[in-house]
Design a protein around this motif. Structure first.
Motif, PDB file in Angstrom:
ATOM      1  N   THR A  12       0.597  -1.236   0.189  1.00  0.00           N
ATOM      2  CA  THR A  12      -0.168  -0.137  -0.373  1.00  0.00           C
ATOM      3  C   THR A  12       0.877   1.736  -0.184  1.00  0.00           C
ATOM      4  OG1 THR A  12      -0.145   0.373   2.579  1.00  0.00           O
ATOM      5  CG2 THR A  12      -1.630  -0.898   0.842  1.00  0.00           C
ATOM      6  N   GLU A  17      -6.373   3.898   1.691  1.00  0.00           N
ATOM      7  CA  GLU A  17      -6.742   3.699   0.169  1.00  0.00           C
ATOM      8  C   GLU A  17      -7.230   2.192   0.143  1.00  0.00           C
ATOM      9  OE1 GLU A  17      -3.011   2.583  -2.152  1.00  0.00           O
ATOM     10  OE2 GLU A  17      -1.812   2.352  -0.554  1.00  0.00           O
ATOM     11  N   MET A  18      -8.194   1.669  -1.092  1.00  0.00           N
ATOM     12  CA  MET A  18      -8.777   0.892  -1.957  1.00  0.00           C
ATOM     13  C   MET A  18      -8.304   0.504  -2.632  1.00  0.00           C
ATOM     14  SD  MET A  18     -12.686   1.792  -0.692  1.00  0.00           S
ATOM     15  CE  MET A  18     -13.649   0.022  -1.175  1.00  0.00           C
ATOM     16  N   ILE A  19      -7.559  -1.154  -2.890  1.00  0.00           N
ATOM     17  CA  ILE A  19      -6.659  -1.575  -3.958  1.00  0.00           C
ATOM     18  C   ILE A  19      -7.855  -2.752  -4.770  1.00  0.00           C
ATOM     19  CG2 ILE A  19      -4.942  -2.217  -4.974  1.00  0.00           C
ATOM     20  CD1 ILE A  19      -3.414  -1.058  -2.045  1.00  0.00           C
ATOM     21  N   ASP A  20      -7.465  -2.778  -6.038  1.00  0.00           N
ATOM     22  CA  ASP A  20      -8.835  -3.553  -6.669  1.00  0.00           C
ATOM     23  C   ASP A  20      -7.777  -4.884  -6.407  1.00  0.00           C
ATOM     24  OD1 ASP A  20      -9.190  -4.771  -8.368  1.00  0.00           O
ATOM     25  OD2 ASP A  20     -10.638  -3.851  -9.571  1.00  0.00           O
ATOM     26  N   THR A  22      -8.647  -7.336  -7.881  1.00  0.00           N
ATOM     27  CA  THR A  22      -9.796  -8.856  -8.362  1.00  0.00           C
ATOM     28  C   THR A  22      -8.733 -10.121  -9.068  1.00  0.00           C
ATOM     29  OG1 THR A  22     -11.223  -7.278  -8.308  1.00  0.00           O
ATOM     30  CG2 THR A  22     -11.807  -8.954  -9.877  1.00  0.00           C
ATOM     31  N   ASN A  53     -16.681  -4.258  -3.786  1.00  0.00           N
ATOM     32  CA  ASN A  53     -18.267  -3.307  -4.222  1.00  0.00           C
ATOM     33  C   ASN A  53     -17.563  -2.388  -5.885  1.00  0.00           C
ATOM     34  OD1 ASN A  53     -19.658  -0.767  -4.163  1.00  0.00           O
ATOM     35  ND2 ASN A  53     -18.486  -0.673  -1.831  1.00  0.00           N
ATOM     36  N   ASN A  55     -16.739  -1.405  -9.455  1.00  0.00           N
ATOM     37  CA  ASN A  55     -15.560  -1.144 -10.276  1.00  0.00           C
ATOM     38  C   ASN A  55     -15.684  -0.528 -11.163  1.00  0.00           C
ATOM     39  OD1 ASN A  55     -16.581  -2.900 -11.592  1.00  0.00           O
ATOM     40  ND2 ASN A  55     -15.165  -4.302 -12.062  1.00  0.00           N
ATOM     41  N   LYS A  61     -15.070   4.388  -4.707  1.00  0.00           N
ATOM     42  CA  LYS A  61     -13.883   4.085  -3.334  1.00  0.00           C
ATOM     43  C   LYS A  61     -13.620   5.441  -2.587  1.00  0.00           C
ATOM     44  CE  LYS A  61     -10.531   3.118  -6.520  1.00  0.00           C
ATOM     45  NZ  LYS A  61      -9.606   2.413  -7.092  1.00  0.00           N
ATOM     46  N   TYR A 116     -11.641  -5.537  -3.049  1.00  0.00           N
ATOM     47  CA  TYR A 116     -10.942  -4.515  -2.779  1.00  0.00           C
ATOM     48  C   TYR A 116     -10.073  -4.231  -1.698  1.00  0.00           C
ATOM     49  CZ  TYR A 116     -13.052  -1.579  -6.558  1.00  0.00           C
ATOM     50  OH  TYR A 116     -13.419  -0.912  -7.870  1.00  0.00           O
ATOM     51  N   CYS A 118      -8.926  -2.995   2.274  1.00  0.00           N
ATOM     52  CA  CYS A 118      -7.962  -1.806   2.429  1.00  0.00           C
ATOM     53  C   CYS A 118      -7.298  -1.181   3.035  1.00  0.00           C
ATOM     54  CB  CYS A 118     -10.139  -1.079   2.873  1.00  0.00           C
ATOM     55  SG  CYS A 118     -11.719  -1.720   2.123  1.00  0.00           S
TER      56      CYS A 118
END
Length: 135
Positions: A12, A17-20, A22, A53, A55, A61, A116, A118
């Motif tokens: 991070t 932050e929210m990191i995808d 997927t 959540n 995208n 986000k 995500y 978080c």
């Protein structure tokens, strides 16, 4: 039943932050060769979480993080000596696990959904444990 375990490293870069993740989780599913089953994701950190959540609009986000910041602000009144109680609370509210269906060797997600990671107390090097079970 087959079981496939792996570990996803997440670096991070910000305090929150929210990191995808997927695409990376999808790669693990493909590598597992499990056609139908479940994938379980576990974040072994007390100031981070995992969620599913939208995208499509990056503002979602931002809105999630803003709402959490308003609900659980950084305050000097918290008793925890590290000063990051807000991050522990956010992690508890969002949660540290997610389970998803694997169908035809692919994650079963809705059209607009993403997974995500978080971060609430970064930047840090984090880990997500991945277990895929099925046939």
């Amino acid at each position: 039943m087959k079981i496939y375990n792996d570990l996803l490293q997440v670096k991070t870069n910000k305090d929150e932050e929210m990191i995808d993740i997927t695409e990376k989780v999808s790669e693990f599913v493909k590598e597992s060769k499990i056609q139908n089953g479940m994938v379980h994701l576990f974040v072994a950190h007390t100031t981070a979480a995992i969620t599913i959540n939208e995208n499509t609009d990056p503002n979602v986000k931002k809105d999630v993080l803003l709402s959490l910041r308003h609900a659980f602000p950084i305050e000097k009144e918290f008793l925890h000596f590290e000063g990051n109680s807000h991050a522990h609370i956010k992690s508890s509210v969002i949660g540290n696990t997610q389970s998803l269906i694997v169908e035809d060797n692919q994650l079963k997600l809705g059209r607009w959904q993403a997974i995500y990671f978080c971060e609430f107390d970064g930047p840090r090097q984090r880990q997500v444990y991945i277990q895929i079970m099925g046939e």
